[in-house]
Design an enzyme around this catalytic site. Structure first.
Site, PDB file in Angstrom:
ATOM      1  N   LYS A 273       0.817  -1.217   0.000  1.00 33.96           N
ATOM      2  CA  LYS A 273       0.000   0.000   0.000  1.00 33.96           C
ATOM      3  C   LYS A 273       0.853   1.271   0.000  1.00 33.96           C
ATOM      4  O   LYS A 273       2.052   1.231   0.264  1.00 33.96           O
ATOM      5  CB  LYS A 273      -0.926  -0.025   1.218  1.00 33.96           C
ATOM      6  CG  LYS A 273      -1.979  -1.130   1.140  1.00 33.96           C
ATOM      7  CD  LYS A 273      -2.892  -1.090   2.352  1.00 33.96           C
ATOM      8  CE  LYS A 273      -3.985  -2.134   2.258  1.00 33.96           C
ATOM      9  NZ  LYS A 273      -4.884  -2.070   3.447  1.00 33.96           N
TER      10      LYS A 273
ATOM     11  N   TYR B  58     -12.614  -2.883  -3.923  1.00 36.45           N
ATOM     12  CA  TYR B  58     -13.255  -2.845  -2.610  1.00 36.45           C
ATOM     13  C   TYR B  58     -14.780  -2.814  -2.726  1.00 36.45           C
ATOM     14  O   TYR B  58     -15.459  -2.217  -1.885  1.00 36.45           O
ATOM     15  CB  TYR B  58     -12.778  -1.625  -1.823  1.00 36.45           C
ATOM     16  CG  TYR B  58     -11.338  -1.685  -1.390  1.00 36.45           C
ATOM     17  CD1 TYR B  58     -10.910  -2.604  -0.423  1.00 36.45           C
ATOM     18  CD2 TYR B  58     -10.393  -0.816  -1.921  1.00 36.45           C
ATOM     19  CE1 TYR B  58      -9.585  -2.645  -0.012  1.00 36.45           C
ATOM     20  CE2 TYR B  58      -9.062  -0.854  -1.512  1.00 36.45           C
ATOM     21  CZ  TYR B  58      -8.670  -1.780  -0.551  1.00 36.45           C
ATOM     22  OH  TYR B  58      -7.362  -1.812  -0.144  1.00 36.45           O
TER      23      TYR B  58
ATOM     24  N   ASN C 240      -1.938  -0.155   6.852  1.00 34.22           N
ATOM     25  CA  ASN C 240      -1.400  -1.404   7.396  1.00 34.22           C
ATOM     26  C   ASN C 240      -0.439  -2.099   6.438  1.00 34.22           C
ATOM     27  O   ASN C 240      -0.235  -3.300   6.521  1.00 34.22           O
ATOM     28  CB  ASN C 240      -2.530  -2.333   7.840  1.00 34.22           C
ATOM     29  CG  ASN C 240      -3.434  -2.765   6.699  1.00 34.22           C
ATOM     30  OD1 ASN C 240      -3.176  -2.478   5.537  1.00 34.22           O
ATOM     31  ND2 ASN C 240      -4.496  -3.459   7.040  1.00 34.22           N
TER      32      ASN C 240
ATOM     33  N   HIS D  38      -2.020  -5.406   1.277  1.00 34.45           N
ATOM     34  CA  HIS D  38      -3.274  -6.125   1.026  1.00 34.45           C
ATOM     35  C   HIS D  38      -2.899  -7.508   0.521  1.00 34.45           C
ATOM     36  O   HIS D  38      -1.972  -7.658  -0.267  1.00 34.45           O
ATOM     37  CB  HIS D  38      -4.115  -5.425  -0.044  1.00 34.45           C
ATOM     38  CG  HIS D  38      -5.198  -6.323  -0.570  1.00 34.45           C
ATOM     39  ND1 HIS D  38      -6.392  -6.494   0.091  1.00 34.45           N
ATOM     40  CD2 HIS D  38      -5.222  -7.160  -1.632  1.00 34.45           C
ATOM     41  CE1 HIS D  38      -7.118  -7.380  -0.572  1.00 34.45           C
ATOM     42  NE2 HIS D  38      -6.436  -7.799  -1.619  1.00 34.45           N
TER      43      HIS D  38
ATOM     44  N   GLU E  19      -9.333 -10.830  -7.869  1.00 31.61           N
ATOM     45  CA  GLU E  19      -8.430  -9.687  -7.727  1.00 31.61           C
ATOM     46  C   GLU E  19      -7.341  -9.687  -8.799  1.00 31.61           C
ATOM     47  O   GLU E  19      -6.998  -8.636  -9.336  1.00 31.61           O
ATOM     48  CB  GLU E  19      -7.825  -9.678  -6.326  1.00 31.61           C
ATOM     49  CG  GLU E  19      -8.865  -9.387  -5.257  1.00 31.61           C
ATOM     50  CD  GLU E  19      -8.346  -9.495  -3.845  1.00 31.61           C
ATOM     51  OE1 GLU E  19      -7.149  -9.814  -3.649  1.00 31.61           O
ATOM     52  OE2 GLU E  19      -9.138  -9.245  -2.919  1.00 31.61           O
TER      53      GLU E  19
END
Length: 138
Positions: free
Chosen positions: A13, A53, A116, A119, A130
């Site tokens: 990310k 998402y 975080n 992913h 994905e």
């Protein structure tokens, strides 16, 4: 033991890319003997964020997640290996870095539920979807 080769999608990310953690994160996957099948740095746009998402688009936290995920480049990776999805999830740790296993990617590099560091697909079916979502970049 029968091998169960799987592919999974991972992306590092914007927070971890900005902090220059890409090499360390990739190294952890290589040490775990996961093969890098595809790798590319991209910018996620609004459309791709909504597609990726989709299950979160109508949730109250989504606007800030979308702002974050489109705020800078990500490094998208397709990894392959025996039981790859579960192994990658274990390497990443819990979504909340404060609950992640010590030594996991999120424990070491994450700062919040959103920022975080990484992913990772949560199932083989999610991985297929994905990977297809990001296939235009490879």
């Amino acid at each position: 033991m029968v091998e169960e080769l799987e592919e999974s999608l991972v992306f590092i990310k914007p927070d971890a890319v900005a902090k220059r953690y890409v090499g360390e994160i990739l190294h952890r996957f290589e040490v775990a003997e996961l093969d890098i099948v595809q790798l590319k740095q991209i910018q996620i746009d609004s459309t791709l964020a909504d597609q990726h998402y989709a299950e979160h688009v109508h949730k109250s936290f989504y606007p800030s997640l979308k702002d974050f995920i489109t705020s800078g480049p990500v490094v998208v990776i397709v990894l392959r290996g025996n039981r790859a999805v579960a192994r990658i999830r274990a390497l990443c740790g819990a979504t909340d870095p404060s609950e992640a296993e010590p030594g996991s990617i999120r424990s070491d590099f994450g700062v919040s539920m959103t920022e975080n560091a990484i992913h990772a697909s949560d199932s083989v079916d999610s991985a297929r979807r994905e990977i297809a979502n990001f296939s235009a970049f490879f």
